[in-house]
Write a protein that holds these residues in place. Structure first.
Motif, PDB file in Angstrom:
ATOM      1  N   THR A 168       0.833  -1.193   0.000  1.00  0.00           N
ATOM      2  CA  THR A 168       0.000   0.000   0.000  1.00  0.00           C
ATOM      3  C   THR A 168       0.872   1.249   0.000  1.00  0.00           C
ATOM      4  OG1 THR A 168      -0.087   0.171   2.414  1.00  0.00           O
ATOM      5  CG2 THR A 168      -1.743  -1.247   1.345  1.00  0.00           C
ATOM      6  N   ALA A 169       0.239   2.364  -0.262  1.00  0.00           N
ATOM      7  CA  ALA A 169       0.970   3.633  -0.231  1.00  0.00           C
ATOM      8  C   ALA A 169       1.558   3.890   1.154  1.00  0.00           C
ATOM      9  CB  ALA A 169       0.038   4.772  -0.627  1.00  0.00           C
ATOM     10  N   ALA A 170       0.797   3.558   2.190  1.00  0.00           N
ATOM     11  CA  ALA A 170       1.292   3.765   3.554  1.00  0.00           C
ATOM     12  C   ALA A 170       2.498   2.875   3.833  1.00  0.00           C
ATOM     13  CB  ALA A 170       0.177   3.473   4.564  1.00  0.00           C
ATOM     14  N   GLU A 171       2.461   1.633   3.369  1.00  0.00           N
ATOM     15  CA  GLU A 171       3.599   0.732   3.553  1.00  0.00           C
ATOM     16  C   GLU A 171       4.809   1.229   2.779  1.00  0.00           C
ATOM     17  OE1 GLU A 171       1.424  -3.603   4.245  1.00  0.00           O
ATOM     18  OE2 GLU A 171       1.596  -2.799   2.202  1.00  0.00           O
ATOM     19  N   ALA A 172       4.579   1.744   1.567  1.00  0.00           N
ATOM     20  CA  ALA A 172       5.673   2.273   0.755  1.00  0.00           C
ATOM     21  C   ALA A 172       6.306   3.489   1.417  1.00  0.00           C
ATOM     22  CB  ALA A 172       5.162   2.636  -0.645  1.00  0.00           C
ATOM     23  N   GLN A 173       5.488   4.321   2.030  1.00  0.00           N
ATOM     24  CA  GLN A 173       6.034   5.481   2.729  1.00  0.00           C
ATOM     25  C   GLN A 173       6.853   5.049   3.939  1.00  0.00           C
ATOM     26  OE1 GLN A 173       3.174   8.128   4.560  1.00  0.00           O
ATOM     27  NE2 GLN A 173       4.576   9.879   4.440  1.00  0.00           N
ATOM     28  N   ALA A 174       6.378   4.042   4.649  1.00  0.00           N
ATOM     29  CA  ALA A 174       7.089   3.572   5.841  1.00  0.00           C
ATOM     30  C   ALA A 174       8.462   3.018   5.503  1.00  0.00           C
ATOM     31  CB  ALA A 174       6.254   2.507   6.554  1.00  0.00           C
ATOM     32  N   MET A 175       8.606   2.422   4.311  1.00  0.00           N
ATOM     33  CA  MET A 175       9.902   1.859   3.922  1.00  0.00           C
ATOM     34  C   MET A 175      10.789   2.878   3.213  1.00  0.00           C
ATOM     35  SD  MET A 175       9.064  -0.631   0.629  1.00  0.00           S
ATOM     36  CE  MET A 175       7.582  -1.414   1.209  1.00  0.00           C
ATOM     37  N   GLY A 176      10.285   4.094   2.988  1.00  0.00           N
ATOM     38  CA  GLY A 176      11.085   5.139   2.357  1.00  0.00           C
ATOM     39  C   GLY A 176      10.969   5.219   0.860  1.00  0.00           C
ATOM     40  N   LEU A 177      10.041   4.450   0.265  1.00  0.00           N
ATOM     41  CA  LEU A 177       9.868   4.460  -1.181  1.00  0.00           C
ATOM     42  C   LEU A 177       9.041   5.653  -1.641  1.00  0.00           C
ATOM     43  CD1 LEU A 177      10.628   2.685  -3.628  1.00  0.00           C
ATOM     44  CD2 LEU A 177       8.456   1.472  -3.311  1.00  0.00           C
ATOM     45  N   VAL A 178       8.283   6.231  -0.734  1.00  0.00           N
ATOM     46  CA  VAL A 178       7.392   7.358  -1.016  1.00  0.00           C
ATOM     47  C   VAL A 178       7.678   8.485  -0.029  1.00  0.00           C
ATOM     48  CG1 VAL A 178       4.974   8.095  -0.861  1.00  0.00           C
ATOM     49  CG2 VAL A 178       5.549   5.978  -2.056  1.00  0.00           C
ATOM     50  N   ASN A 179       7.647   9.718  -0.494  1.00  0.00           N
ATOM     51  CA  ASN A 179       7.881  10.861   0.388  1.00  0.00           C
ATOM     52  C   ASN A 179       6.660  11.221   1.213  1.00  0.00           C
ATOM     53  OD1 ASN A 179       9.788  11.429  -2.170  1.00  0.00           O
ATOM     54  ND2 ASN A 179      10.706  12.328  -0.341  1.00  0.00           N
ATOM     55  N   VAL A 180       5.495  11.228   0.559  1.00  0.00           N
ATOM     56  CA  VAL A 180       4.279  11.615   1.268  1.00  0.00           C
ATOM     57  C   VAL A 180       3.087  10.915   0.623  1.00  0.00           C
ATOM     58  CG1 VAL A 180       3.888  13.661  -0.174  1.00  0.00           C
ATOM     59  CG2 VAL A 180       2.955  13.596   2.136  1.00  0.00           C
ATOM     60  N   VAL A 181       2.106  10.564   1.450  1.00  0.00           N
ATOM     61  CA  VAL A 181       0.847   9.977   0.994  1.00  0.00           C
ATOM     62  C   VAL A 181      -0.268  10.948   1.340  1.00  0.00           C
ATOM     63  CG1 VAL A 181      -0.762   8.049   1.213  1.00  0.00           C
ATOM     64  CG2 VAL A 181       1.698   7.634   1.336  1.00  0.00           C
ATOM     65  N   VAL A 182      -1.134  11.228   0.374  1.00  0.00           N
ATOM     66  CA  VAL A 182      -2.209  12.203   0.595  1.00  0.00           C
ATOM     67  C   VAL A 182      -3.541  11.619   0.146  1.00  0.00           C
ATOM     68  CG1 VAL A 182      -0.627  14.145   0.301  1.00  0.00           C
ATOM     69  CG2 VAL A 182      -1.886  13.274  -1.686  1.00  0.00           C
ATOM     70  N   PRO A 183      -4.657  12.161   0.621  1.00  0.00           N
ATOM     71  CA  PRO A 183      -5.969  11.735   0.119  1.00  0.00           C
ATOM     72  C   PRO A 183      -6.008  11.873  -1.402  1.00  0.00           C
ATOM     73  CG  PRO A 183      -6.246  13.073   2.072  1.00  0.00           C
ATOM     74  CD  PRO A 183      -4.788  13.154   1.709  1.00  0.00           C
ATOM     75  N   HIS A 184      -6.729  10.966  -2.044  1.00  0.00           N
ATOM     76  CA  HIS A 184      -6.717  10.918  -3.504  1.00  0.00           C
ATOM     77  C   HIS A 184      -7.101  12.257  -4.132  1.00  0.00           C
ATOM     78  CE1 HIS A 184      -6.639   8.756  -7.306  1.00  0.00           C
ATOM     79  NE2 HIS A 184      -7.790   9.302  -7.624  1.00  0.00           N
ATOM     80  N   ASP A 185      -8.087  12.924  -3.549  1.00  0.00           N
ATOM     81  CA  ASP A 185      -8.552  14.177  -4.142  1.00  0.00           C
ATOM     82  C   ASP A 185      -7.622  15.359  -3.880  1.00  0.00           C
ATOM     83  OD1 ASP A 185      -9.056  14.566  -1.455  1.00  0.00           O
ATOM     84  OD2 ASP A 185     -11.198  14.969  -1.687  1.00  0.00           O
ATOM     85  N   GLN A 186      -6.558  15.125  -3.106  1.00  0.00           N
ATOM     86  CA  GLN A 186      -5.582  16.181  -2.848  1.00  0.00           C
ATOM     87  C   GLN A 186      -4.251  15.949  -3.549  1.00  0.00           C
ATOM     88  OE1 GLN A 186      -5.179  16.987   1.383  1.00  0.00           O
ATOM     89  NE2 GLN A 186      -7.383  16.718   1.734  1.00  0.00           N
ATOM     90  N   LEU A 187      -4.188  14.900  -4.368  1.00  0.00           N
ATOM     91  CA  LEU A 187      -2.923  14.541  -5.006  1.00  0.00           C
ATOM     92  C   LEU A 187      -2.389  15.652  -5.904  1.00  0.00           C
ATOM     93  CD1 LEU A 187      -0.705  12.446  -5.557  1.00  0.00           C
ATOM     94  CD2 LEU A 187      -2.180  11.462  -7.333  1.00  0.00           C
ATOM     95  N   ASP A 188      -3.203  16.137  -6.808  1.00  0.00           N
ATOM     96  CA  ASP A 188      -2.724  17.161  -7.742  1.00  0.00           C
ATOM     97  C   ASP A 188      -2.362  18.452  -7.026  1.00  0.00           C
ATOM     98  OD1 ASP A 188      -2.832  15.674 -10.113  1.00  0.00           O
ATOM     99  OD2 ASP A 188      -4.985  16.030 -10.319  1.00  0.00           O
ATOM    100  N   ALA A 189      -3.163  18.833  -6.045  1.00  0.00           N
ATOM    101  CA  ALA A 189      -2.866  20.060  -5.298  1.00  0.00           C
ATOM    102  C   ALA A 189      -1.543  19.928  -4.558  1.00  0.00           C
ATOM    103  CB  ALA A 189      -4.001  20.366  -4.314  1.00  0.00           C
TER     104      ALA A 189
END
Length: 263
Positions: A168-189
């Motif tokens: 999941t995105a949260a798991e990817a963030q925890a391992m350092g693969l992702v910088n930040v996870v946001v609600p889907h409707d806030q992604l572009d902003a």
């Protein structure tokens, strides 16, 4: 500059490169990679550009890697394995500005590697990451493996490649693969806000910092080039072909023959 497989636009100092193959979950074929190379070169040559956003069209996928249905799984373009993916990866690393991966859905296989290669990754809470290589008789040597281990650690990188699990995105963030996870409707902003913040910074300082970061891992480039030469030979073997055929036929691959041959 006209493209068929990607969308390319520049706005307010940001270049947007979007894989536009929604019907195949933004899997790339040789033409797709060639077009992305041209877009990255153009963006890097434009002094007004301070950030590049790499994305996938639609809601389902950022990118799901190489299109196995293209040429019946046989890539016919240039490059070591019939597709110049190593050239695209080099451009992502070597362009002077930060590259942000905007991941709204699946980032699987070669798509996961592209997100890994980008300087920063911003993900929707709906994003899913993972590898498929050993399931389909493939692997990404160099950046996709050795560089991944720099990011998530060797134990986790080996798990990702050996088991081909989904994260999941949260798991990817925890391992350092992702910088930040946001609600889907806030992604572009969020992507827009991060780009705007980058554009406030010294472009020369950012370029020097990026090259300094890259210098620490540039030896992986040689490992990857050697590995791709081996991969081109591996793709001709019955073992690799069984993996690709099983994927297209939507069945589990049978690698018993390969194990018996090596016994």
């Amino acid at each position: 500059m006209e493209f068929n497989d990607i969308l390319y636009a520049k706005k307010n100092g940001v270049a947007h490169i979007t894989i536009n193959r929604e019907k195949v979950m933004n899997a790339f074929r040789p033409d797709t990679v060639e077009e992305m190379i041209l877009a990255f070169r153009d963006a890097d040559a434009d002094p007004s550009i301070g950030a590049i956003v790499l994305a996938g069209a639609g809601e389902r996928a950022f990118c799901t890697g190489g299109d196995q249905s293209s040429h019946d799984g046989k890539y016919a373009g240039r490059g070591v394995a019939g597709m110049p993916i190593e050239e695209l990866q080099t451009l992502i690393r070597d362009c002077r500005v930060p590259v942000i991966a905007r991941v709204q859905g699946y980032a699987i296989g070669g798509g996961n590697v592209l997100a890994t290669m980008c300087d920063l990754t911003i993900a929707s809470e709906k994003a899913v990451f993972g590898q498929v290589g050993p399931k389909v008789g493939s692997v990404d040597p160099g950046w996709g493996t050795a560089y991944l281990s720099r990011i998530v650690g060797e134990k986790k990188a080996r798990e990702i490649w050996y088991f081909c699990r989904r994260y999941t995105a949260a798991e990817a963030q925890a391992m350092g693969l992702v910088n930040v996870v946001v609600p889907h409707d806030q992604l572009d902003a969020t992507v827009d806000a991060w780009c705007a913040e980058l554009l406030e910074k010294s472009p020369t300082a950012i370029a020097i910092a990026k090259r300094s970061f890259n210098a620490d891992s540039d030896n992986i480039r040689g490992i990857g080039n050697a590995g791709l030469e081996a991969l081109a030979l591996f793709y001709q073997t019955p073992e690799a072909k069984e993996g690709a055929n099983a994927f297209r036929e939507k069945r589990k691959p049978d690698f018993r023959a390969a194990r018996d041959r090596k016994a």
